[in-house]
Design a protein around this motif. Sequence first.
Motif, PDB file in Angstrom:
ATOM      1  N   TYR A  24       0.857  -1.162   0.000  1.00 19.87           N
ATOM      2  CA  TYR A  24       0.000   0.000   0.000  1.00 19.87           C
ATOM      3  C   TYR A  24       0.898   1.218   0.000  1.00 19.87           C
ATOM      4  O   TYR A  24       1.616   1.439   0.960  1.00 19.87           O
ATOM      5  CB  TYR A  24      -0.893   0.026   1.242  1.00 19.87           C
ATOM      6  N   GLY A  25       0.890   2.036  -1.066  1.00 18.65           N
ATOM      7  CA  GLY A  25       1.624   3.246  -0.861  1.00 18.65           C
ATOM      8  C   GLY A  25       2.171   3.960  -2.049  1.00 18.65           C
ATOM      9  O   GLY A  25       2.020   3.545  -3.172  1.00 18.65           O
ATOM     10  N   TYR A  26       2.870   5.032  -1.741  1.00 22.86           N
ATOM     11  CA  TYR A  26       3.281   5.970  -2.753  1.00 22.86           C
ATOM     12  C   TYR A  26       4.749   6.376  -2.653  1.00 22.86           C
ATOM     13  O   TYR A  26       5.236   7.069  -3.511  1.00 22.86           O
ATOM     14  CB  TYR A  26       2.417   7.237  -2.662  1.00 22.86           C
ATOM     15  N   ILE A  27       5.452   5.986  -1.593  1.00 19.34           N
ATOM     16  CA  ILE A  27       6.867   6.298  -1.512  1.00 19.34           C
ATOM     17  C   ILE A  27       7.612   5.231  -2.281  1.00 19.34           C
ATOM     18  O   ILE A  27       7.353   4.059  -2.124  1.00 19.34           O
ATOM     19  CB  ILE A  27       7.358   6.334  -0.054  1.00 19.34           C
ATOM     20  N   ILE A  64       1.703  11.675 -10.446  1.00 25.53           N
ATOM     21  CA  ILE A  64       0.823  12.377 -11.369  1.00 25.53           C
ATOM     22  C   ILE A  64      -0.591  11.875 -11.115  1.00 25.53           C
ATOM     23  O   ILE A  64      -0.878  10.683 -11.307  1.00 25.53           O
ATOM     24  CB  ILE A  64       1.233  12.130 -12.835  1.00 25.53           C
ATOM     25  N   HIS A  65      -1.470  12.768 -10.669  1.00 26.84           N
ATOM     26  CA  HIS A  65      -2.822  12.381 -10.257  1.00 26.84           C
ATOM     27  C   HIS A  65      -3.843  12.743 -11.336  1.00 26.84           C
ATOM     28  O   HIS A  65      -3.750  13.798 -11.973  1.00 26.84           O
ATOM     29  CB  HIS A  65      -3.192  13.082  -8.957  1.00 26.84           C
ATOM     30  N   SER A  66      -4.809  11.872 -11.489  1.00 27.69           N
ATOM     31  CA  SER A  66      -5.909  12.175 -12.401  1.00 27.69           C
ATOM     32  C   SER A  66      -6.766  13.297 -11.827  1.00 27.69           C
ATOM     33  O   SER A  66      -6.783  13.542 -10.613  1.00 27.69           O
ATOM     34  CB  SER A  66      -6.763  10.926 -12.641  1.00 27.69           C
ATOM     35  N   SER A  67      -7.480  13.976 -12.720  1.00 33.23           N
ATOM     36  CA  SER A  67      -8.355  15.072 -12.307  1.00 33.23           C
ATOM     37  C   SER A  67      -9.603  15.071 -13.180  1.00 33.23           C
ATOM     38  O   SER A  67      -9.504  14.984 -14.405  1.00 33.23           O
ATOM     39  CB  SER A  67      -7.620  16.416 -12.437  1.00 33.23           C
ATOM     40  N   GLY A 105     -11.685  12.836 -13.830  1.00 35.60           N
ATOM     41  CA  GLY A 105     -11.874  11.640 -14.632  1.00 35.60           C
ATOM     42  C   GLY A 105     -10.821  11.403 -15.698  1.00 35.60           C
ATOM     43  O   GLY A 105     -10.937  10.435 -16.471  1.00 35.60           O
ATOM     44  N   PHE A 106      -9.772  12.225 -15.749  1.00 37.80           N
ATOM     45  CA  PHE A 106      -8.743  12.077 -16.785  1.00 37.80           C
ATOM     46  C   PHE A 106      -7.345  12.184 -16.168  1.00 37.80           C
ATOM     47  O   PHE A 106      -7.124  12.933 -15.220  1.00 37.80           O
ATOM     48  CB  PHE A 106      -8.882  13.156 -17.860  1.00 37.80           C
ATOM     49  N   LEU A 107      -6.418  11.429 -16.766  1.00 36.17           N
ATOM     50  CA  LEU A 107      -5.004  11.578 -16.447  1.00 36.17           C
ATOM     51  C   LEU A 107      -4.272  11.854 -17.746  1.00 36.17           C
ATOM     52  O   LEU A 107      -4.270  11.035 -18.667  1.00 36.17           O
ATOM     53  CB  LEU A 107      -4.441  10.307 -15.803  1.00 36.17           C
ATOM     54  N   GLN A 108      -3.669  13.034 -17.835  1.00 36.45           N
ATOM     55  CA  GLN A 108      -2.897  13.433 -19.020  1.00 36.45           C
ATOM     56  C   GLN A 108      -1.418  13.227 -18.716  1.00 36.45           C
ATOM     57  O   GLN A 108      -0.888  13.825 -17.784  1.00 36.45           O
ATOM     58  CB  GLN A 108      -3.170  14.902 -19.366  1.00 36.45           C
ATOM     59  N   LEU A 109      -0.774  12.381 -19.513  1.00 34.87           N
ATOM     60  CA  LEU A 109       0.614  12.009 -19.259  1.00 34.87           C
ATOM     61  C   LEU A 109       1.486  12.300 -20.468  1.00 34.87           C
ATOM     62  O   LEU A 109       1.080  12.064 -21.605  1.00 34.87           O
ATOM     63  CB  LEU A 109       0.724  10.511 -18.963  1.00 34.87           C
ATOM     64  N   ASN A 110       2.688  12.797 -20.214  1.00 35.67           N
ATOM     65  CA  ASN A 110       3.712  12.941 -21.245  1.00 35.67           C
ATOM     66  C   ASN A 110       4.982  12.279 -20.727  1.00 35.67           C
ATOM     67  O   ASN A 110       5.591  12.767 -19.768  1.00 35.67           O
ATOM     68  CB  ASN A 110       3.973  14.418 -21.561  1.00 35.67           C
ATOM     69  N   LEU A 111       5.349  11.165 -21.343  1.00 37.57           N
ATOM     70  CA  LEU A 111       6.562  10.466 -20.961  1.00 37.57           C
ATOM     71  C   LEU A 111       7.572  10.570 -22.094  1.00 37.57           C
ATOM     72  O   LEU A 111       7.260  10.265 -23.246  1.00 37.57           O
ATOM     73  CB  LEU A 111       6.279   8.994 -20.651  1.00 37.57           C
ATOM     74  N   GLU A 143      13.961  10.234 -14.946  1.00 37.19           N
ATOM     75  CA  GLU A 143      13.640   9.928 -13.555  1.00 37.19           C
ATOM     76  C   GLU A 143      13.859   8.447 -13.270  1.00 37.19           C
ATOM     77  O   GLU A 143      13.581   7.593 -14.098  1.00 37.19           O
ATOM     78  CB  GLU A 143      12.185  10.300 -13.255  1.00 37.19           C
ATOM     79  N   PHE A 144      14.328   8.140 -12.056  1.00 45.95           N
ATOM     80  CA  PHE A 144      14.523   6.767 -11.600  1.00 45.95           C
ATOM     81  C   PHE A 144      13.867   6.605 -10.240  1.00 45.95           C
ATOM     82  O   PHE A 144      14.337   7.176  -9.267  1.00 45.95           O
ATOM     83  CB  PHE A 144      16.019   6.441 -11.491  1.00 45.95           C
ATOM     84  N   PRO A 145      12.795   5.843 -10.130  1.00 48.96           N
ATOM     85  CA  PRO A 145      12.041   5.212 -11.205  1.00 48.96           C
ATOM     86  C   PRO A 145      11.184   6.225 -11.953  1.00 48.96           C
ATOM     87  O   PRO A 145      11.230   7.412 -11.646  1.00 48.96           O
ATOM     88  CB  PRO A 145      11.164   4.214 -10.450  1.00 48.96           C
ATOM     89  N   GLY A 146      10.412   5.742 -12.931  1.00 50.56           N
ATOM     90  CA  GLY A 146       9.501   6.625 -13.646  1.00 50.56           C
ATOM     91  C   GLY A 146       8.404   7.136 -12.726  1.00 50.56           C
ATOM     92  O   GLY A 146       8.201   6.623 -11.618  1.00 50.56           O
ATOM     93  N   PRO A 147       7.687   8.175 -13.143  1.00 47.05           N
ATOM     94  CA  PRO A 147       6.645   8.751 -12.291  1.00 47.05           C
ATOM     95  C   PRO A 147       5.508   7.767 -12.029  1.00 47.05           C
ATOM     96  O   PRO A 147       5.210   6.895 -12.844  1.00 47.05           O
ATOM     97  CB  PRO A 147       6.151   9.956 -13.093  1.00 47.05           C
ATOM     98  N   THR A 148       4.890   7.907 -10.869  1.00 46.21           N
ATOM     99  CA  THR A 148       3.759   7.067 -10.481  1.00 46.21           C
ATOM    100  C   THR A 148       2.459   7.658 -11.012  1.00 46.21           C
ATOM    101  O   THR A 148       2.196   8.849 -10.832  1.00 46.21           O
ATOM    102  CB  THR A 148       3.683   6.946  -8.948  1.00 46.21           C
ATOM    103  N   TRP A 149       1.663   6.818 -11.670  1.00 47.05           N
ATOM    104  CA  TRP A 149       0.349   7.245 -12.145  1.00 47.05           C
ATOM    105  C   TRP A 149      -0.662   6.957 -11.048  1.00 47.05           C
ATOM    106  O   TRP A 149      -0.810   5.807 -10.605  1.00 47.05           O
ATOM    107  CB  TRP A 149      -0.078   6.481 -13.384  1.00 47.05           C
ATOM    108  N   CYS A 150      -1.394   7.942 -10.606  1.00 47.66           N
ATOM    109  CA  CYS A 150      -2.414   7.783  -9.569  1.00 47.66           C
ATOM    110  C   CYS A 150      -3.783   8.009 -10.201  1.00 47.66           C
ATOM    111  O   CYS A 150      -4.114   9.143 -10.584  1.00 47.66           O
ATOM    112  CB  CYS A 150      -2.172   8.761  -8.427  1.00 47.66           C
ATOM    113  N   ILE A 151      -4.544   6.937 -10.324  1.00 47.46           N
ATOM    114  CA  ILE A 151      -5.812   7.003 -11.040  1.00 47.46           C
ATOM    115  C   ILE A 151      -6.923   6.359 -10.221  1.00 47.46           C
ATOM    116  O   ILE A 151      -6.674   5.755  -9.175  1.00 47.46           O
ATOM    117  CB  ILE A 151      -5.715   6.321 -12.424  1.00 47.46           C
TER     118      ILE A 151
END
Length: 249
Positions: free
Chosen positions: A24-27, A55-58, A60-66, A88-96
């Motif tokens: 469970y988590g985000y760190i 990166i959190h959705s807002s 109902g949408f998550l806009q990502l540029n990798l 980035e190491f690791p890549g960004p976390t998608w929160c949806i």
Amino acid sequence: MKSQPFLIPPPKMRFSTPQTTPTYGYISVVIPTLLAKGGQLYSGRGLPLVQPRQIHSSNGFLQLNLSVQVGEFTVDWLTLSRRSYNGEFPGPTWCIKAGDVVNLTLTNKLQKPDFVSKHNNLQFPNHTNIHTHGLHISGLRPHDNVFVNVTPENGQYHYNYPIVSDHPAGTYWYHPHLHGSVDFQTNSGMSGMIIVEDPTDSTTPQHLLDASCPGKCEHDVQLIFQSLLFYTGRGFASAQQSMHDRLFT
């Protein structure tokens, strides 16, 4: 006597394989762990615990540029150049959330020429795509299609991931999946977490809401284990040599 960092791992050592630990988590932390026979730990001071960019959705949408690009990171005395997402190491976390739509633009900023070999051999270190694990989405274009090929020097693809409204909450992950360079690019550091958050309505028990995200994230820890320093046998450096990688270090 002051201990010195080793340049070559001791014999009979094995590295942890790239995997995600669904906590469970985000760190998040990348730990290039070295385990000797018997479980004795061999490493330097290692990396500090790092929180990945979230990166959190807002609405109902998550806009990502990798951006797939070369990034540098340092472990103690050693600085490494690796393929990465956005450096980035690791890549960004998608929160949806269940019911969201993820719109992802993947841009390949790696350079030509690329190494090409026979089918089922190591090849295409600078071509890429992206694949998710755990999301209940289509394998057809423009969704999670592993046959997409994003070419070097600003090749681009626009992915669309509609997340079903009853999608299970959980910890999932993403990584490249172009045949010939899957393991190579993943071990380079190209991976990240996907968090489908628990619903905050009555379907989630209150004791979970009181101890976990999205409301109580301070209790959560997320770990990514990657064999970034696997240099023995058929390790990362061997793959770099096989593909004549210009980033060989």
